[in-house]
Design an enzyme around this catalytic site. Structure first.
Site, mmCIF file in Angstrom:
data_model
loop_
_atom_site.group_PDB
_atom_site.id
_atom_site.type_symbol
_atom_site.label_atom_id
_atom_site.label_comp_id
_atom_site.label_asym_id
_atom_site.label_seq_id
_atom_site.Cartn_x
_atom_site.Cartn_y
_atom_site.Cartn_z
ATOM 1 N N GLY A 11 43.826 21.039 -24.692
ATOM 2 C CA GLY A 11 43.794 20.811 -23.240
ATOM 3 C C GLY A 11 45.184 20.739 -22.652
ATOM 4 O O GLY A 11 46.184 21.045 -23.321
ATOM 5 N N PHE A 12 45.237 20.308 -21.403
ATOM 6 C CA PHE A 12 46.507 20.304 -20.667
ATOM 7 C C PHE A 12 47.537 19.371 -21.321
ATOM 8 O O PHE A 12 48.544 19.831 -21.881
ATOM 9 C CB PHE A 12 46.195 19.927 -19.207
ATOM 10 C CG PHE A 12 47.361 19.461 -18.410
ATOM 11 C CD1 PHE A 12 48.551 20.167 -18.407
ATOM 12 C CD2 PHE A 12 47.272 18.303 -17.642
ATOM 13 C CE1 PHE A 12 49.642 19.722 -17.658
ATOM 14 C CE2 PHE A 12 48.340 17.857 -16.886
ATOM 15 C CZ PHE A 12 49.539 18.562 -16.904
ATOM 16 N N ASN A 33 36.586 20.603 -28.439
ATOM 17 C CA ASN A 33 35.345 21.389 -28.310
ATOM 18 C C ASN A 33 35.451 22.409 -27.171
ATOM 19 O O ASN A 33 34.468 23.046 -26.815
ATOM 20 C CB ASN A 33 34.135 20.471 -28.087
ATOM 21 C CG ASN A 33 34.142 19.848 -26.701
ATOM 22 O OD1 ASN A 33 35.167 19.858 -26.018
ATOM 23 N ND2 ASN A 33 33.011 19.303 -26.284
ATOM 24 N N GLY A 37 39.364 22.587 -22.369
ATOM 25 C CA GLY A 37 40.608 23.112 -22.937
ATOM 26 C C GLY A 37 40.455 24.558 -23.368
ATOM 27 O O GLY A 37 39.394 25.166 -23.188
ATOM 28 N N LEU A 66 39.334 17.147 -43.058
ATOM 29 C CA LEU A 66 40.642 16.655 -42.616
ATOM 30 C C LEU A 66 41.628 16.642 -43.778
ATOM 31 O O LEU A 66 41.225 16.616 -44.944
ATOM 32 C CB LEU A 66 40.488 15.236 -42.026
ATOM 33 C CG LEU A 66 39.657 15.173 -40.743
ATOM 34 C CD1 LEU A 66 39.419 13.723 -40.326
ATOM 35 C CD2 LEU A 66 40.351 15.937 -39.615
ATOM 36 N N LEU A 76 42.957 12.117 -26.744
ATOM 37 C CA LEU A 76 43.125 12.596 -25.365
ATOM 38 C C LEU A 76 41.918 13.398 -24.892
ATOM 39 O O LEU A 76 41.911 13.881 -23.757
ATOM 40 C CB LEU A 76 44.380 13.480 -25.268
ATOM 41 C CG LEU A 76 45.699 12.855 -25.741
ATOM 42 C CD1 LEU A 76 46.841 13.859 -25.571
ATOM 43 C CD2 LEU A 76 46.016 11.587 -24.966
ATOM 44 N N TYR A 148 33.513 8.400 -15.559
ATOM 45 C CA TYR A 148 34.887 8.458 -16.081
ATOM 46 C C TYR A 148 35.484 7.055 -16.166
ATOM 47 O O TYR A 148 35.891 6.604 -17.236
ATOM 48 C CB TYR A 148 35.727 9.343 -15.158
ATOM 49 C CG TYR A 148 37.121 9.630 -15.651
ATOM 50 C CD1 TYR A 148 37.330 10.427 -16.779
ATOM 51 C CD2 TYR A 148 38.246 9.143 -14.975
ATOM 52 C CE1 TYR A 148 38.617 10.714 -17.226
ATOM 53 C CE2 TYR A 148 39.523 9.432 -15.410
ATOM 54 C CZ TYR A 148 39.709 10.222 -16.532
ATOM 55 O OH TYR A 148 40.984 10.503 -16.967
ATOM 56 N N ARG A 189 41.532 19.605 -9.031
ATOM 57 C CA ARG A 189 42.430 18.509 -8.702
ATOM 58 C C ARG A 189 43.421 18.949 -7.625
ATOM 59 O O ARG A 189 43.613 20.136 -7.382
ATOM 60 C CB ARG A 189 43.162 18.019 -9.953
ATOM 61 C CG ARG A 189 42.286 17.115 -10.770
ATOM 62 C CD ARG A 189 43.001 16.526 -11.939
ATOM 63 N NE ARG A 189 43.053 17.448 -13.058
ATOM 64 C CZ ARG A 189 43.480 17.105 -14.273
ATOM 65 N NH1 ARG A 189 43.913 15.900 -14.510
ATOM 66 N NH2 ARG A 189 43.471 17.984 -15.252
HETATM 67 N N1 UDP Z 1 42.490 15.900 -2.810
HETATM 68 C C1 UDP Z 1 42.664 16.583 -1.643
HETATM 69 N N2 UDP Z 1 42.421 17.933 -1.655
HETATM 70 C C2 UDP Z 1 42.038 18.608 -2.760
HETATM 71 C C3 UDP Z 1 41.862 17.880 -3.966
HETATM 72 C C4 UDP Z 1 42.075 16.515 -3.950
HETATM 73 O O1 UDP Z 1 43.033 16.031 -0.600
HETATM 74 O O2 UDP Z 1 41.852 19.838 -2.680
HETATM 75 C C5 UDP Z 1 42.791 14.448 -2.814
HETATM 76 C C6 UDP Z 1 41.696 13.571 -3.408
HETATM 77 O O3 UDP Z 1 40.760 13.212 -2.412
HETATM 78 C C7 UDP Z 1 42.503 12.395 -3.932
HETATM 79 C C8 UDP Z 1 43.840 13.011 -4.333
HETATM 80 O O4 UDP Z 1 43.928 14.249 -3.636
HETATM 81 O O5 UDP Z 1 42.707 11.438 -2.914
HETATM 82 C C9 UDP Z 1 43.981 13.252 -5.822
HETATM 83 O O6 UDP Z 1 42.819 13.913 -6.239
HETATM 84 P P1 UDP Z 1 42.656 14.532 -7.683
HETATM 85 O O7 UDP Z 1 41.328 15.196 -7.715
HETATM 86 O O8 UDP Z 1 43.830 15.352 -8.050
HETATM 87 O O9 UDP Z 1 42.667 13.308 -8.695
HETATM 88 P P2 UDP Z 1 42.377 11.738 -8.597
HETATM 89 O O10 UDP Z 1 43.715 11.107 -8.419
HETATM 90 O O11 UDP Z 1 41.472 11.447 -7.440
HETATM 91 O O12 UDP Z 1 41.741 11.416 -9.881
#
Ligand code: UDP
Length: 316
Positions: A11-12, A33, A37, A66, A76, A148, A189
């Site tokens: 993953g990242f 899995n 990722g 392993l 992670l 989460y 995100r």
């Molecule tokens: N957000 C936004 N526009 C987007 C995606 C996210 O304004 O296109 C906002 C979201 O509402 C949050 C912040 O950016 O307040 C960070 O969101 P992200 O999904 O990156 O992760 P989080 O910190 O919420 O887990």
């Protein structure tokens, strides 16, 4: 050769940690899995450097799969984008509970140092800022983010019990909005969304009024903290925030992305997701003292590198 095992190593963050461990002379066993990722993130490593195991860590591992010894275990594996963990809600609950149990059992079996990749989401929508590790948080246990937040909190509780009952040498790290190359362009995100939108000449989708805050930590800084937690001694039972204490509003972040991408800022306002935290900023005094760590990469430098990485995807 010294061996480290990284769940979520394709993953990242996990793939960057793998790069660092290989550079430091470790053989890395990756357990992934591929739910979020991709092996392409670690395709540059030889078989001598990295062993890939395609396995869902919610199922116990067979010791026969392993190596004979493992010194370090970093757990992670988990979806981390709100969009992904809603889509994979049950998988998220299981990987952070059963999966954490199985990863802890690996560390226990091999007598390895264990680092749990936890999250600032354990603080939920915090009532105080900046957040210190001693704060218990303000989490909605039944809302859309609970899969989460609550499973990460369970993972922390489980890790603490392995320390108390089995004397496991474990450390908990709480990550605050890590970003950088190898984030998925479509993971939903704010970092990939804004960068892809800017590069495509589209409006940046700001959720709510954009006054909610986040603190963004570049991935090389993050990995440096994880490496220190994996290798420094005397950290058993510590819970440590890992993030950049430079807090900014999402609107300000949109401005920075547009400026560094070289486009005029256009904003499309969309509704704020349910339970979206209003603020988030780490107190990193413990990381400074215990890990001798603080972030070094500025938002300008980090965004330049990340935007460069995403250019190839924006052309597709
Ligand atoms: N957000 C936004 N526009 C987007 C995606 C996210 O304004 O296109 C906002 C979201 O509402 C949050 C912040 O950016 O307040 C960070 O969101 P992200 O999904 O990156 O992760 P989080 O910190 O919420 O887990």
């Amino acid at each position: 050769m010294r061996t480290a095992l990284v769940t979520g190593g394709a993953g990242f963050i996990g793939s960057h940690l793998t790069d660092r461990l290989v550079r430091e002379g470790y053989h890395v066993v990756i357990v992934d899995n591929l739910a979020t990722g991709s092996w392409s993130n670690v395709a540059h490593h030889s078989r001598e450097a990295v062993t890939r195991i395609d396995w869902d860590i919610i199922k116990p591992m067979d010791w026969a799969d392993l190596p004979e010894s493992i010194e370090l275990v970093a757990h992670l594996a988990s979806p981390a984008s709100p969009v992904h963990y809603r889509r994979l809600a049950l998988e998220t609950l299981w990987v952070n509970s059963k999966g954490t149990g199985n990863a802890l059992d690996i560390a226990r079996h091999f007598g390895a140092r264990f680092v749990l990749g936890s999250t600032s989401e354990t603080y939920g929508d915090p009532e105080l800022t900046p957040q210190k590790e001693s704060y218990w948080g303000n989490v909605n246990p039944i809302g859309p983010r609970a899969c989460y937040d609550e499973s990460k909190r369970f993972g922390e509780a489980l890790t603490m019990e392995y320390i108390r009952q089995y004397d496991l040498d474990a450390v908990i790290l709480r990550f605050f909005n890590c970003y950088g190359p190898r984030m998925q362009s479509e993971d939903g995100r704010v970092v990939p969304n804004f960068i892809m939108q800017a590069l495509r000449g589209e409006a940046l989708t700001v959720y709510g009024n954009g006054l909610q805050t986040r603190s963004f930590c570049y991935v090389s800084d993050e990995v440096d903290a994880i490496y220190r937690a994996l290798t420094l001694t005397g950290l058993k039972g510590q819970v440590i925030n890992v993030g950049n204490p430079e807090e900014r509003t999402i609107l300000d972040f949109a401005e920075q992305v547009a400026r560094i991408s070289g486009v005029a800022l256009q904003v499309a306002e969309l509704p704020l997701p349910v339970d979206d935290p209003t603020n988030r900023c780490p107190d990193i005094q413990k990381a400074r003292t215990l890990l001798g760590w603080e972030p070094k990469v500025s938002l300008q430098e980090g965004l330049e590198a990340t935007i460069e990485y995403f250019r190839a995807f924006a052309r597709l």
